[in-house]
Design a protein around this motif. Structure first.
Motif, PDB file in Angstrom:
ATOM      1  N   PRO A 186       0.834  -1.219   0.000  1.00 49.69           N
ATOM      2  CA  PRO A 186       0.000   0.000   0.000  1.00 49.69           C
ATOM      3  C   PRO A 186       0.863   1.260   0.000  1.00 49.69           C
ATOM      4  CG  PRO A 186      -0.795  -1.584   1.630  1.00 49.69           C
ATOM      5  CD  PRO A 186       0.524  -2.103   1.138  1.00 49.69           C
ATOM      6  N   THR A 187       0.521   2.188  -0.864  1.00 48.93           N
ATOM      7  CA  THR A 187       1.269   3.439  -0.943  1.00 48.93           C
ATOM      8  C   THR A 187       1.080   4.297   0.314  1.00 48.93           C
ATOM      9  OG1 THR A 187      -0.607   4.451  -2.099  1.00 48.93           O
ATOM     10  CG2 THR A 187       1.149   3.491  -3.457  1.00 48.93           C
ATOM     11  N   SER A 188       0.009   4.014   1.069  1.00 44.33           N
ATOM     12  CA  SER A 188      -0.229   4.792   2.288  1.00 44.33           C
ATOM     13  C   SER A 188       0.893   4.596   3.305  1.00 44.33           C
ATOM     14  CB  SER A 188      -1.562   4.392   2.911  1.00 44.33           C
ATOM     15  OG  SER A 188      -1.589   3.008   3.220  1.00 44.33           O
ATOM     16  N   LEU A 189       1.542   3.438   3.271  1.00 40.41           N
ATOM     17  CA  LEU A 189       2.652   3.195   4.192  1.00 40.41           C
ATOM     18  C   LEU A 189       3.821   4.125   3.876  1.00 40.41           C
ATOM     19  CD1 LEU A 189       2.642  -0.723   4.345  1.00 40.41           C
ATOM     20  CD2 LEU A 189       1.672   0.890   5.988  1.00 40.41           C
ATOM     21  N   TYR A 190       4.102   4.283   2.587  1.00 46.14           N
ATOM     22  CA  TYR A 190       5.201   5.171   2.196  1.00 46.14           C
ATOM     23  C   TYR A 190       4.839   6.639   2.451  1.00 46.14           C
ATOM     24  CZ  TYR A 190       7.178   1.065  -0.104  1.00 46.14           C
ATOM     25  OH  TYR A 190       7.708  -0.182  -0.358  1.00 46.14           O
ATOM     26  N   GLU A 191       3.587   6.988   2.235  1.00 44.38           N
ATOM     27  CA  GLU A 191       3.170   8.367   2.489  1.00 44.38           C
ATOM     28  C   GLU A 191       3.280   8.708   3.966  1.00 44.38           C
ATOM     29  OE1 GLU A 191      -0.740   8.436   0.942  1.00 44.38           O
ATOM     30  OE2 GLU A 191      -0.119   8.463  -1.173  1.00 44.38           O
ATOM     31  N   ALA A 192       2.896   7.756   4.811  1.00 40.91           N
ATOM     32  CA  ALA A 192       3.019   7.995   6.261  1.00 40.91           C
ATOM     33  C   ALA A 192       4.479   8.100   6.671  1.00 40.91           C
ATOM     34  CB  ALA A 192       2.325   6.869   7.030  1.00 40.91           C
ATOM     35  N   GLN A 194       6.937   9.168   4.787  1.00 41.48           N
ATOM     36  CA  GLN A 194       7.446  10.461   4.330  1.00 41.48           C
ATOM     37  C   GLN A 194       7.034  11.587   5.276  1.00 41.48           C
ATOM     38  OE1 GLN A 194       6.086  10.951   0.318  1.00 41.48           O
ATOM     39  NE2 GLN A 194       7.555   9.477  -0.533  1.00 41.48           N
ATOM     40  N   GLN A 203      12.847   3.815   4.359  1.00 44.24           N
ATOM     41  CA  GLN A 203      11.602   3.214   3.887  1.00 44.24           C
ATOM     42  C   GLN A 203      11.835   1.810   3.344  1.00 44.24           C
ATOM     43  OE1 GLN A 203       9.474   5.758   1.128  1.00 44.24           O
ATOM     44  NE2 GLN A 203       9.945   7.599   2.330  1.00 44.24           N
TER      45      GLN A 203
END
Length: 300
Positions: A186-192, A194, A203
């Protein structure tokens, strides 16, 4: 008998899933189970590949298990397996993570990286054998002393060449597996991450690698079990030499069966390969444990 509404009860249609799986089951039994049973039975016989097959009890097994060359072939097989895994896995993870990006040029690079997998192992071995020739190969053409060594004539160098060529051919396949695994994160993990100020390296080690746990197990299973069948590339490249430095178990099986016409011992070695591959696959599957099944259920 009628229901409360006055209509006859509705019959549930029979599931057609078993019938859909029947062709695959027939192919598996015909091309995997039956030949395996035949090889197991052949290991208790004496046969030169042409004449009559004669039962011989445990003669073939006794000849194989008491042969001093068997432990050496097993050791070389496991060594090629371990070293190639140690080389392929980090490279495949890095390339798979890189190719999972959204830039256009990465798709082109993905196609280029995949080319070695489309080539024949025998053709790759012939090409590398010519390139590494100390007299007429790449080193002699470029007049580079470093590349003009006797790569296939010294045990240590020959083993390194085998591992390098195997990795060069199969890293693209495993990179494709890791690319798919990274794209499922999930891209939300990377957004969080960042937002918390984590850089790309942080990351990668805190999100990407943990999320790829079961992908690593799957890739490692294919890599380890597949390394037991390395034959054509090693046969063309080194023929098991020098001094049996690259004589893996699959090559030993070929030499016994088709060069020495000892189909009984060769069948015994084939059974050993199947048992070793099954044991390794079950061991790696156990590393995933119940978490793997739970993870798959959560994603449904």
């Amino acid at each position: 008998m009628r229901s409360l509404t006055g209509h006859p009860p509705r019959r549930e249609p029979r599931s057609i899933l078993p019938w859909l799986a029947t062709p695959a089951l027939v192919v598996f039994v015909g091309f995997a189970v039956i030949p395996l049973v035949g090889v197991f039975a052949l290991s208790f016989t004496t046969w030169d590949g042409i004449g009559a097959i004669r039962p011989s009890g445990l003669t073939s097994w006794r000849a194989v298990l008491t042969d001093p060359g068997l432990p050496h072939a097993l050791w070389v097989t496991f060594l090629v397996m371990a070293v190639s895994w140690a080389v392929q896995t980090p490279l495949s993870i890095l390339l798979g993570t890189f190719l999972a990006g959204r830039q256009r040029y990465r798709a082109v690079l993905g196609v280029v990286y995949f080319i070695p997998l489309t080539l024949s192992s025998a053709a790759i071995a012939i090409a590398y054998k010519a390139l590494l020739d100390p007299n007429f190969g790449l080193g002699a053409g470029l007049k580079l002393q470093v590349l003009s060594q006797d790569w296939l004539g010294r045990p240590g160098l020959a083993f390194g060449v085998v591992v390098f060529v195997v990795s060069w051919q199969f890293v693209p396949f495993h990179s494709l597996i890791y690319q798919g695994g990274v794209q499922q994160i999930p891209t939300s993990l990377y957004e969080a991450a960042q937002l918390d100020g984590a850089g790309r390296i942080r990351q990668f080690f805190s999100i990407t690698l943990p999320q790829l746990k079961y992908t690593i197990i799957t890739s490692s299973t294919l890599m380890v079990v597949g390394s037991l069948t390395f034959f054509d590339l090693i046969f063309v490249l080194t023929e098991g030499g020098p001094a049996d430095a690259t004589r893996v178990l699959a090559l030993d099986m070929y030499k016994r069966g088709f060069q020495a016409s000892l189909m009984g011992p060769a069948s015994a070695i084939a059974v050993i390969l199947v048992l070793v591959g099954l044991a390794l696959a079950l061991l790696l599957r156990r590393l995933g444990g119940r978490d793997a099944g739970a993870s798959q259920l959560e994603g449904v």
